[in-house]
Structures are given as C-alpha cells and as structure tokens.
Design a protein around this motif. Structure first.
Motif, PDB file in Angstrom:
ATOM      1  N   SER A   1      60.770 -29.347 -20.533  1.00 35.66           N
ATOM      2  CA  SER A   1      62.031 -29.346 -19.935  1.00 35.66           C
ATOM      3  C   SER A   1      63.414 -29.743 -20.787  1.00 35.66           C
ATOM      4  CB  SER A   1      62.040 -30.436 -18.816  1.00 35.66           C
ATOM      5  OG  SER A   1      63.400 -30.333 -18.001  1.00 35.66           O
TER       6      SER A   1
ATOM      7  N   THR B   1      63.661 -26.006 -16.786  1.00 38.68           N
ATOM      8  CA  THR B   1      63.615 -27.178 -15.679  1.00 38.68           C
ATOM      9  C   THR B   1      62.617 -27.755 -15.195  1.00 38.68           C
ATOM     10  OG1 THR B   1      64.335 -25.930 -13.997  1.00 38.68           O
ATOM     11  CG2 THR B   1      66.009 -26.432 -15.221  1.00 38.68           C
TER      12      THR B   1
ATOM     13  N   ASP C   1      70.580 -32.190 -16.420  1.00 38.25           N
ATOM     14  CA  ASP C   1      69.834 -30.731 -16.767  1.00 38.25           C
ATOM     15  C   ASP C   1      70.465 -29.941 -15.747  1.00 38.25           C
ATOM     16  OD1 ASP C   1      68.540 -32.212 -18.681  1.00 38.25           O
ATOM     17  OD2 ASP C   1      66.500 -32.134 -17.450  1.00 38.25           O
ATOM     18  N   TYR C   2      70.189 -28.644 -15.803  1.00 39.21           N
ATOM     19  CA  TYR C   2      70.526 -27.476 -14.914  1.00 39.21           C
ATOM     20  C   TYR C   2      69.990 -27.711 -13.741  1.00 39.21           C
ATOM     21  CZ  TYR C   2      72.433 -24.593 -18.685  1.00 39.21           C
ATOM     22  OH  TYR C   2      73.116 -23.990 -19.767  1.00 39.21           O
TER      23      TYR C   2
END
Length: 717
Positions: free
Chosen positions: A23, A50, A159-160
């Motif tokens: 990730s 992710t 993160d996204y």
C-alpha cells in the motif's frame, strides 16, 4: 517448507506472501528511444495501491485463540489471530527494508494493564496542530493527539481515499509497558506465517481442496489464575521505535504514552476450569455426577428402561384390554426410547387426543419400508392398534415438504412446468400406442416416432434445479430444528447424540414437496414412477455436494443406511473451524464419506454420513493450532520437529529441546533469540539439519504444540 499442494491431513507452513506492491503511491515512467529529436520520449503516471488501515473487514478475520472469555489451561501458549486473506499482514510496512515483517501484531496485557478502547477519528493519531493532507485530494485537517504521546510516523500524509475524520479504534499504552511487551523489529518477521491445507473435513461452507490461512502470533505468555487481554494492533512504520530485546526504549525523548490502532480485542483466563478443546469434548454427555449420559437422540427419563419381556407383556395386555397403569407406563417409556415425543392433538372433527411424533433422526435403524406417494398428509399418518399409538411423524413430514416446496417459488414453478410436460407426453405416448396398434408392420411413421422418443427421453428427465433442490431436501436442508429435535431434553447443553436417518420420513418429506400440482388420483398414478426415479437421482446427487478426499473418490454406500450426530457445545463457538472424520469401524481404519456438516446455530452442529458411522474423531482445526512453550520460568523450552533432516518433515524429535528466553518480566519472549536457539540445536550434531536461513515458517513448526483429537464411539451402531 516448499509451497506445494497439501496432502490429506497435512499442513504446509509458508514463511510469507509479500504482495507485488504494498500500500503506497507509485509512479510509472515509460521511455522510448527514437532516431528523431529529441531522441528520447517519456511519460509518467502516478497510481496508488490502497489497503485497509483504520479498520479491517470482519470477513478477513477467521478466529482468535484462545477464544473470547475462555477459561482453561492456556499457560505457556501464545495468543494468535487467524486471517482468511493470505497477504493481509504484509500489505503495509512496519520495518524499513524488511518486507517480511508484518504490520499487524498481537499484544497481550495482564489484569490491570489492559488499555481502554476508544472510538476516535484518524486525526487523533497525528500530533496536535500538525497539518494533515490527503493524497490525490484537497481534503485537509489538523492533528489532535496530545503532547507526550507517540503514534504512527508519517500519518499526517494520508493515503488515497482516507480522510482525517475516518473512524478508528485506538488504545493508549504507557511507554514503559509498551517497551516491556512489544516485539522487537527482529522479532516481527517470525510472528506471522501462512498455513496451507485441505479443509475437506470442515463444515460444508468451509470445505475446500486447498485453503490458505495467515497466522499472526503474540510474543507474550499469559499470567496464571487471572484474566489476560489480547489486542490485535497495527505497528505500521513502527520498526525503528520498537524496544530492544531487553526492553530498552527506542521511543523519542519525552514520550510517556504510545497510541495504537486496534482492530479486535478479547480476554481469557488461565486456570484449570476445563474449557480447553479437549476438556470440553471429553465432558460431553456427562451429568452433574460426572456419569456418562445417553448417546442417542431420545428424551431421557428417570428409572430403568423397560426390558423386552416387559414390553411384550404390556402389549399382550393391551390386546386383551386389561392394560394397567404400570403396563401403560412401560409402553410410554418404550415409545420414548424409540425417539417418540407426545403432543396434544386436536382432531379435525372435534375432540382431542395425544399423538406421537418422532423426527427423522432416530436412535435405531428403521427397516420397514413405506410406499409413497400418498394423496395427502393424513394418508401418511399411522395408528398402531397393538399399542394405541397414533403416529403423525410421516404426515408431519409430508405436510412440511409441501410447505417448503411452496415457499420456494423457483422450485415450485420448475416442478409444476415439468409435470405439465409429463402429462403432455403421457397423451403422446398413448397416441403412439394407438397408431402402432392400428398400423402394425408399417414403418411409414418410423422417423416421426424416433424423433418423438428422443424428445420424450429429454423432456421427461427432471430439470437439474429440481433434482438439486430435492437432493438438498433429502439431507434435511431447510427442515426447521424443532422437526429434528422435538424436545430440548433430547439435546441438552454439552451433548453429542448419534442417530440413524429414517428414510421413510425423508421419502414422506420428498413426496410432500413433489405433490405440488397433483390434483387427482389419476395424476398421482402418472407421477408415481417419476417420483421413484427422482428420489434415486436426488439421493445420488446428494452424495456429490461435498468435495471428496482422494482416498474416498470411489466410496459407495451399498447399505442405503444414513447415520450422523448432533453436537451441542460451547466448543463450536470457540473452535468454529474444527474438523470431523467418521469411520464405519470402531478402530478408525475405514473412513465414511460425509454428506452434510453444517452449523445449525452458534452452538449446534449437524453432521450426516453416507453409511453407518461407529467412530467419530473431532480434531482441533490445524490452521488454528496453538504455539507456545513448555516448562516453568526460567526453564522454558520448546520441543523440536524435523525440518529437513532425517525422518518425516514435521515429526517430533524425541529428547531434543531448545531453550526459550524472556525479558525481565518473565513473560515476553525474546523471539529472534529463540529462533537462533532452535536453529543452533537443529544444526548441531547429531541432528545436523544444515539450516542456513531459519524462517517464520520453520519457527512456527517448531513452536506448534500438537493436534488435539477426541474420539467418540457409537455404542448403538
């Protein structure tokens, strides 16, 4: 261990399964060289991989050991969590430069040490006042974690798909305690591994040719005679801040508290209150005095069961009309021993009586054969003038089958449409007979008749969905529990009850289902041969639902007798993945194919075998076998197993152990040192295993404490 396909009853230990991309955010660049100016062309694109961070999907977690609220002899064992998703513990990073170190860990706390789980937002993991950004988004936020608290480095850059307001569960641990119980960065790679195996002895839902489970081990031994609290936590990016082998801190100066994400937590108590896998099973069927109870499915009654002579004498008096209360009691007790239960019965034309019902799960084999179909449920009821017993068992089964069929619209429609085709072909068949009789010897219509015969053979065969539904019905799928166990006393808590399946009861059930669309006696006559064929096809199909072991590929039950057992116990909740094997001999040498093995509730299991089962072996699930040490501090050791030397891999090595050391608290194992100690003993003469790289898989193999198996004999078989 080699990553191969496991054989029956074999577990393959695998070190890890590192995902191709962890990730993170990645950039891919493509370059092309040409003869034109400027000579090189390039293009770059960013993408992100992710994975779960602030919470885990509950379906990814298989189980934990010891089970929640358990009381038992768990001293010397390490708690663990079992995952269904093979790569989960390695999807994120914990130790820089070591992809084999898992980001998940199990921390164990003693009574009074356990932290409180608090529901918070992701921003509570970032120091107060620190700006938070989100990759690929304009979303921002500000951290709220108080001064003196340390959490995940780099968490201010989410993160996204994440936001500062994502919900999460956190725990705060005093820094001194964290340094005493947390693994070192050298320990982490040894605390997660994969177990690969067949699961064909599990329930229908879990039975597979090959299954992979990932295990994350704790590193601390529990305290005796007190509660212990285990937490599954994230150690993402914590590698440089984990303690040394002696518990020396590597946290930044001024830190008094460590804040961690937690996903599940549970508690258990180490004592001798017999709530282990073995003790729970060995106490089945025992009463308060410790005496073994009944082992078949029937309502127990106080006193001595009536003898055969007493029953015959009572029947003779019943026939003469001179039955005494004592004789009536004998007949009632005999009926109860046969699996019957009495029920109040309101007759259709007024009046009340007592009817008797027995489920398809009986304490003896029924050899009598009842002919079906019948016109209605009442036609399946029986009255025995010798005993005065009004038996509604088959009538109830017939009515239930009809109701279950009507409840399933797809089955009912498919069955009805097929039956309409049967009636149509009945007319065509009669037409063919008339033509053949009138034009004997003339072959002018041969092609027409041949084409009709091919179509008829195809159309009169029952549809696949009808056969499959009836096959599952023959295994009692969908039958309400109170039809299987009419009285709770038949299956009290902590009991195992063997049974024979009454094929007549199942035939009545299937006939009731098949009765949809049957309107006249003539239609019942037309349907009769097709019902017989459907029953045969359904029972054959029922034997093919569960995958078979290689050793049972050619297994055939020539007796037609179906047996099984019901288990009601807390062991099912604590070990949901336990495995069961049945044998048709008391010695346990000839295995019987399972037809159905299913949890009817959290604490009730139904298991049906294709044959007469005389011995049942219940195994602790191999994927959840516990790890731990033997002995008492400071003399803690682990027994050793063959890895690549002489003997079968995994077999025990008598007389050889490796010393396991702990930190000063006498509970937290020095895992990497233990691995070195095990490797040293295995490589030293006379074992001389020649191991160069000691892995997490090998460490797990050496720390496993063995399989627990409990056998039950069906003395009524």
């Amino acid at each position: 261990m080699k990553n191969t396909t496991p054989a029956e009853n074999e577990v393959i230990f695998i070190q890890y399964d590192i995902p191709p991309l962890k990730s993170a955010e990645y950039t891919i660049t493509v370059k092309q060289q040409t003869n034109q100016q400027p000579g090189e062309f390039s293009a770059s694109r960013k993408f992100a991989v992710t994975s779960e961070r602030f919470s885990l999907d509950p379906d990814d977690i298989n189980s934990n050991f010891p089970q929640n609220l358990a009381n038992g002899e768990f001293g010397g064992t390490l708690p663990h969590v079992l995952f269904n998703r093979r790569i989960l513990p390695w999807e994120r990073s914990s130790v820089k430069g070591d992809a084999t170190a898992p980001w998940l860990a199990v921390l164990l706390f003693g009574e009074g040490e356990q932290p409180v789980v608090v529901r918070e937002k992701a921003k509570a993991l970032v120091p107060a006042g620190t700006a938070i950004t989100v990759a690929g988004s304009t979303t921002t936020g500000t951290g709220t974690m108080p001064t003196g608290t340390f959490s995940y480095p780099g968490m201010q850059k989410l993160d996204y798909g994440e936001t500062p307001d994502d919900d999460c569960n956190i725990i705060d641990i005093p820094a001194a305690l964290f340094n005493q119980i947390a693994p070192t960065k050298k320990d982490l790679p040894f605390l997660a591994h994969i177990r690969k195996m067949q699961t064909l002895d599990k329930t229908d839902k879990l039975a597979k040719e090959v299954e992979n489970f990932t295990v994350v081990l704790g590193n601390r031994l529990p305290q005796n005679d007190t509660a212990n609290y285990a937490f599954l936590v994230s150690l993402e990016n914590f590698g440089d801040y984990l303690p040394d082998d002696d518990g020396k801190s590597n946290l930044p100066a001024g830190i008094t508290t460590v804040r961690l994400l937690t996903y599940i937590n549970w508690s258990y108590t180490v004592n001798s209150r017999d709530e282990t896998f073995k003790s729970l099973l060995e106490h089945l069927n025992k009463n308060e005095l410790g005496q073994q109870g009944l082992t078949v499915l029937q309502v127990p009654f106080k006193g001595t069961p009536p003898t055969t002579d007493a029953v015959k004498a009572a029947l003779a008096k019943q026939a003469l009309g001179t039955l005494s209360p004592a004789d009536a009691t004998v007949l009632v007790q005999n009926a109860i021993m046969m699996g019957y239960t009495p029920h109040g019965h309101s007759l259709r034309h007024s009046g009340h009586t007592v009817s008797w019902y027995r489920s398809p799960l009986l304490p003896y084999m029924v050899r009598e054969t009842i002919e079906f179909p019948v016109s209605c449920s009442d036609a399946a009821n029986r009255y025995n003038p010798d005993t005065g017993l009004f038996d509604i068992s088959y009538g109830a089964a017939w009515q239930l089958g009809q109701l279950l069929a009507l409840q399933n619209k797809n089955f009912a429609s498919s069955l009805y449409n097929w039956k309409k085709g049967l009636y149509a072909w009945q007319v065509i068949d009669e037409e063919n007979k008339i033509i053949n009789n009138k034009y004997q010897g003339i072959e002018a219509f041969g092609d027409v008749f041949a084409a009709r015969s091919v179509r008829m053979e195809k159309d009169i065969s029952p549809p696949e969905d009808v056969v499959n539904w009836m096959a599952r019905l023959s295994l009692l799928n969908g039958v309400p529990f109170n039809y299987l166990v009419a009285d709770e006393r038949m299956l009290p808590p902590e009991s195992l009850r063997f049974f024979y399946i009454d094929n007549n009861w199942v035939d009545a059930l299937m006939d009731g289902a098949f009765s949809i669309g049957r309107s006249t006696t003539a239609s019942m006559i037309v349907e009769t041969p097709f019902l017989a064929k459907l029953r045969v096809n359904a029972r054959k199909t029922a034997t093919q639902f569960r995958k078979r072991k290689k050793s049972l590929k050619g297994y055939v039950n020539n007796t037609g007798t179906i047996t099984g057992f019901l288990l009601r116990s807390a062991v099912l909740k604590g070990w949901p993945g336990m495995e069961i094997t049945g044998y048709d001999d008391a010695a346990g040498t000839s295995e019987v194919q399972q037809l159905r093995m299913e949890h009817l509730s959290e604490e009730v299991l139904l298991c049906i075998f294709d044959g007469v089962v005389q011995r049942v072996s219940i195994h602790e699930p191999p994927e959840a076998l516990h790890s731990g040490v033997e002995g008492v501090y400071p003399d803690l050791v682990t027994t050793l197993r063959v890895i690549q030397g002489g003997g079968d891999p995994g077999s025990g090595i008598d007389g050889y152990t490796a010393k396991i050391t702990t930190r000063s608290n006498q509970q937290t194992l020095q895992v990497s040192k233990a691995a070195d100690a095990i490797k040293t003993v295995l490589n030293a003469p006379p074992l001389s295993e020649g191991i160069s790289d000691f892995t997490a898989a090998q460490f797990a193999l050496e720390m496993i404490k063995g399989v627990v198996k409990v056998d039950f004999l069906n003395t009524k078989a």
